[in-house]
Design a protein around this motif. Sequence first.
Motif, PDB file in Angstrom:
ATOM      1  N   SER A 217     -12.790   2.837   1.419  1.00 41.90           N
ATOM      2  CA  SER A 217     -11.668   1.892   1.472  1.00 41.90           C
ATOM      3  C   SER A 217     -12.094   0.574   2.107  1.00 41.90           C
ATOM      4  O   SER A 217     -11.739  -0.509   1.609  1.00 41.90           O
ATOM      5  CB  SER A 217     -10.514   2.520   2.265  1.00 41.90           C
TER       6      SER A 217
ATOM      7  N   GLN B  80      -7.138   2.625   4.112  1.00 39.48           N
ATOM      8  CA  GLN B  80      -6.539   3.941   4.032  1.00 39.48           C
ATOM      9  C   GLN B  80      -7.653   4.997   3.983  1.00 39.48           C
ATOM     10  O   GLN B  80      -8.805   4.676   4.247  1.00 39.48           O
ATOM     11  CB  GLN B  80      -5.615   4.033   2.804  1.00 39.48           C
TER      12      GLN B  80
ATOM     13  N   ALA C   3      -4.186  -3.356  -3.515  1.00 36.67           N
ATOM     14  CA  ALA C   3      -4.706  -4.431  -2.646  1.00 36.67           C
ATOM     15  C   ALA C   3      -5.248  -5.575  -3.504  1.00 36.67           C
ATOM     16  O   ALA C   3      -4.978  -6.753  -3.236  1.00 36.67           O
ATOM     17  CB  ALA C   3      -5.797  -3.883  -1.733  1.00 36.67           C
TER      18      ALA C   3
ATOM     19  N   SER D   9      -3.957   2.570  -3.450  1.00 38.40           N
ATOM     20  CA  SER D   9      -3.737   1.459  -2.520  1.00 38.40           C
ATOM     21  C   SER D   9      -4.785   0.367  -2.686  1.00 38.40           C
ATOM     22  O   SER D   9      -4.474  -0.819  -2.547  1.00 38.40           O
ATOM     23  CB  SER D   9      -3.731   1.968  -1.074  1.00 38.40           C
TER      24      SER D   9
ATOM     25  N   ASP E  78       0.837  -1.195   0.000  1.00 39.46           N
ATOM     26  CA  ASP E  78       0.000   0.000   0.000  1.00 39.46           C
ATOM     27  C   ASP E  78       0.872   1.246   0.000  1.00 39.46           C
ATOM     28  O   ASP E  78       2.098   1.178   0.103  1.00 39.46           O
ATOM     29  CB  ASP E  78      -0.896   0.015   1.237  1.00 39.46           C
TER      30      ASP E  78
END
Length: 372
Positions: free
Chosen positions: A200, A189, A169, A165, A146
């Motif tokens: 997120s 995040q 992921a 990120s 990330d």
Amino acid sequence: MNGFRWQPEATDGAARAGHLHTAHGVVATPTFMPVGTAGTVKAMTMDSVRSTGAGIVLGNTYHLMLRPGAERVQALGGLHRFMDWPGPILTDSGGFQVMSLGALRKLDSDGVTFQSHIDGSRHRLTPERSTEIQHMLDATITMCFDECPALPAETDAIAASMRLSMRWAARSREAFVARDGYAQYGIVQGGTEPQLRAESVRALTDIGFEGYAIGGLAVGEGQALMFQTLDGTVPLMPADKPRYLMGVGTPDDLLGSVMRGIDMFDCVMPTRSGRTARAYTGFGTLNLRNARHALDPRPLEAGCPCPACTRHSRAYLHHLFRADEILGPMLLTWHNLTYYQRVMQGIRTAILETRLGAHAIELRAGWAAGDP
Ligand SMILES: CNc1nc2c(CC[C@H]3O[C@@H](OC)[C@@H]4OC(C)(C)O[C@@H]43)c3nc(N)[nH]c(=O)c3cc2[nH]1
């Protein structure tokens, strides 16, 4: 059925007590994980780490890929054998360290290119490479690759970073090799923006992980903003999966975060402070270099079972640090990690007995009281 699972045992408000079942053993939660960045918990042997009550230790992709190299650790049987730690190991994915340690770095949508802070050599980390390295290390718990943005930052910069990120992921999950009793955690995040944190969490739960970490905090935002972010984020996270708050924190941070539903923690504070003569105790912190300890025959902390407290005086510890003796950092690191484990054990027992509120008042009163 993946043998990896978090087994709830009791709740007290939002706080949870349980057991984490992994391929390398069972660990009681809430748990504090000593940081073993480069394959060692600094100034400690593995037996001494075990004696503090620690169950899981941390390793790190960034440090181990630079030295000795992930391929070498793999050739030597993996990180468990390399550091002789049979229990579970969680490895961080390296992104955070690149941003905070990498000498020069270029971030692009595919990954990050950086120069080693050790010898200037050039390296590249992507979600696939980070996941592969953690597999080679034989990490029990693998973290997604990330980007942890520095705070404060504009909302649109935080949003762009979080969405990058989340794409990373998905790629980390794709690259993860599932094994019985092993896990991969997604990292939430979104800075301190409630909507971005919610987006997120949705993105990560759509992908599906064995556990979920909260990243992007403990980067200078302060405890109030950290807790406020937890209040808005933790209730959105799956209740049946472990929750790991990265890089946190002081004993007071741990208490407040457990009360908000966090199960796992890591922080360099107890080990780093142990090397700089700062002691953590039930009555607050103490700087053992201070001259007032020079003739004090009392143990650092009455009732603490660690070697520093059972076999030595404050005067002796003061002497060791003044004389710059290696035994000083060894004994005080041992004490600080023991204290952190005792705090977690006390909190865990209080949850099992549904008296965490009263226990929190006792802990905070002790920290505020200062040296008896
Ligand atoms: C201190 N505050 C803090 N640390 C954070 C970390 C890294 C945690 C790692 O950095 C070291 O602590 C400084 C620890 O020792 C090793 C073993 C190097 O790994 C631990 C994070 N890591 C990732 N992947 N993503 C994040 O958003 C994140 C946020 C953090 N906030």
